[in-house]
Design an enzyme around this catalytic site. Structure first.
Site, short mmCIF file in Angstrom:
data_model
loop_
_atom_site.label_atom_id
_atom_site.label_comp_id
_atom_site.label_asym_id
_atom_site.label_seq_id
_atom_site.Cartn_x
_atom_site.Cartn_y
_atom_site.Cartn_z
N THR A 186 34.96 54.04 45.69
CA THR A 186 36.21 53.46 45.22
C THR A 186 36.79 54.33 44.12
OG1 THR A 186 35.10 52.12 43.53
CG2 THR A 186 35.37 51.13 45.70
N GLU A 331 37.03 49.38 50.52
CA GLU A 331 36.07 48.39 51.00
C GLU A 331 36.39 47.88 52.40
OE1 GLU A 331 36.09 48.07 46.45
OE2 GLU A 331 37.52 48.48 48.07
N LYS A 443 52.55 37.72 32.78
CA LYS A 443 52.68 36.27 32.57
C LYS A 443 53.57 36.05 31.35
CE LYS A 443 50.07 31.99 32.74
NZ LYS A 443 48.73 31.37 32.80
N TRP A 448 54.91 33.68 36.19
CA TRP A 448 54.46 34.98 36.68
C TRP A 448 55.65 35.86 37.08
CZ3 TRP A 448 49.64 35.89 35.58
CH2 TRP A 448 48.71 34.86 35.57
#
Length: 546
Positions: A186, A331, A443, A448
């Site tokens: 990753t 992944e 936020k 949001w």
């Protein structure tokens, strides 16, 4: 009652065997580090892959051992893909754009026994070699003519000489299809990268799915050029999918500037490609400056990070290239979703169709997904409810290399789902849209704000070359959006003009509080905007309070 069918394991070697037998004379073209344009065929790749398998066995490599690569997209790297996995070894592609200390850590974590590398990376390997204690053999991926006259690397081996000593009369072994085939790490920006270990079965299934019409739509008539590096999640599975369909494969090497790519696209009659937005940005800039068009290039998959709608529109309307928006992760091997319309959408007005295509798209068979709240309860697919995106499927990891713990979570009490770290919505037709990374959502006063939405608006401004939005601290609202902009060369753009551009395009309360102009926005080694660095850079930025 059991079925009465042959038991044929899904092996990576079978992809190459198929390409050799049924598309053996189809070209594989490489722009090499040495500067020349190399031409071979799938039959040639298969022959040399067998020779490589013999050479690695002669070096004492045993099944299960890892062979690392620091290499660009080229025929030798392709031979390593097949020669290692096909013989029971594990191909470990390493991102050379990482910090040297990260590269050394990754090599050690994977316990690579052999490290193969292009000429470009000789100085890097010379620097790292003393710390690579697991590596027994260093192989420079070139011929004798280009071997260095002097090197600090003892026992440095020449790739072409290794292959020349073998005859290629080698039979790929019958392996358990669940045997490890490759490792990709990753590109996380915090902590050490983590290894995703793919199997032969998962990689072949992924190649099948990638070639489907509702995915990359690969066919034998295609000329495929993966701009996405072979060290980045196995070039999104394209080296396997190209063999599966027997397509001509063009590999650009290290030459990823706009001019070099355009000349290769035109010279080799490329019809399909794939890459991250930053690469297409460079190509578009070059072509517009030169007044150029494509002759054969008709579609591309763009992923790695969200494709700005302005870029998608430019490719489609100015250059006649269909853009297939995609989402995935290391992944996930990496494909998860692609933006392909259903038949019911073809009669929609153009703007409505475009809005769907700008989403990350629908899953292909082999992947399932859900959005959940923080308690693991699934949320409705209404295109409005936003939640944590989780996935499962035949090419999704169950755990990372060396980890005893699994990251999988439950959905409505059902275990076995991988948490992606993305926040998304899914509509009634299954179109998923990433609204943010969970750590990048802003936020503001309990509400949001999607940084991606704000970035897409900024990227539509004709004077903006690149844009990123991060959260800045605010005494009243806790967090407010800060827009970071790189102007196009020679363009004039003020803070006031940029903020005014948002009027009528987004809710007023979501408009960024401030704009800062920079010469360059930092990117990760895989081309994604490095927001962690931006947050550190502007941690003390004082927002206007008037």
């Amino acid at each position: 009652m059991m079925g009465r069918m042959m038991q044929m394991p899904l092996l990576i070697s079978s992809l190459l065997t198929h390409a050799e037998r049924h598309a053996g004379d189809t070209e594989v073209v490489s722009k090499r580090v040495e500067g020349d344009l190399h031409r071979t065929t799938w039959a040639g790749v298969a022959q040399r892959s067998r020779q490589l398998a013999q050479a690695l066995a002669r070096l004492g490599c045993e099944p299960g051992q890892r062979v690392g690569t620091l290499a660009w997209n080229g025929h030798r790297h392709l031979e390593i893909y097949y020669g290692t996995s096909g013989s029971g070894l594990v191909c470990h592609t390493i991102n050379p754009r990482l910090f040297p200390e990260q590269i050394a850590w990754i090599v050690q974590d994977a316990a690579d026994a052999v490290l193969c590398f292009d000429l470009s990376f000789l100085p890097l390997v010379e620097k790292l070699a003393p710390s690579l204690t697991t590596v027994r053999h260093l192989v420079l991926m070139t011929d004798r003519e280009h071997m260095p006259a002097a090197s600090t690397l003892p026992g440095l081996l020449c790739y072409e000489e290794l292959l020349a000593a073998e005859d290629g009369r080698y039979h790929w072994p019958d392996l358990d299809e669940n045997t490890a085939s490759s490792i990709c790490y990753t590109s996380g920006t915090t902590g050490h990268p983590k290894g995703a270990v793919y199997s032969h079965r998962s990689s072949v299934l992924h190649a099948y799915a990638a070639a489907l019409p509702d995915a990359m739509n690969c066919a034998s008539q295609d000329v495929i050029l993966p701009v996405v590096p072979m060290f980045h999640v196995n070039a999104w599975g394209i080296p396997y999918a190209a063999a599966l369909v027997g397509a001509k494969l063009v590999l650009p090497g290290p030459h990823l500037d706009g001019k070099s790519l355009y000349e290769l696209f035109e010279g080799e009659r490329v019809s399909f490609s794939a890459g991250v937005p930053t690469v297409w940005l460079g190509l578009i800039t070059y072509m517009k400056a030169q007044g150029l068009k494509f002759s054969h290039f008709r579609r591309t998959v763009i992923g790695g990070s969200a494709c700005p709608p302005a870029m998608m529109k430019t490719l489609q309307e100015d250059f006649g290239v269909e853009v297939i928006h995609a989402w995935g992760m290391t992944e996930l091997s990496p494909l998860g979703t692609l933006s392909k319309l259903k038949s019911k959408h073809l009669t929609l007005p153009a703007e409505a169709r475009q809005r769907l295509l700008e989403k990350q798209g629908r899953v292909i068979y082999g992947i399932d997904m859900a959005i959940i709240d923080d308690d693991g309860v699934s949320l409705p697919w209404d295109g409005k409810s936003s939640g944590n995106l989780v996935v499962r499927g035949g090419w999704v990891i169950e755990r990372y290399l060396g980890s005893q713990a699994s990251p999988l979570v439950s959905v409505d009490g059902q275990p076995g789902w991988f948490p992606t770290g993305d926040v998304a919505t899914i509509d009634a037709d299954g179109f998923m849209q990433i609204t943010d990374r969970s750590k990048d959502v802003i936020k503001s006063g309990g509400e949001w704000i999607s940084s991606i939405d704000l970035e897409n608006v900024a990227m539509a401004h004709p004077a903006v070359h690149e844009a990123a939005v991060i959260a800045a601290r605010h005494p009243k609202w806790d967090e407010r959006p800060l827009l970071v902009v790189v102007r196009k060369p020679g363009a004039s753009l003020s803070r006031e003009d940029m903020l005014a551009f948002y009027e009528g395009r987004i809710a007023k309360w979501q408009i960024p509080d401030d704009v800062v102009f920079v010469e360059e926005i930092p990117h990760t080694a895989t081309g994604k905007i490095q927001k962690l660095k931006l947050r550190e850079q502007f941690r003390g930025h004082a927002l206007p309070t008037g």
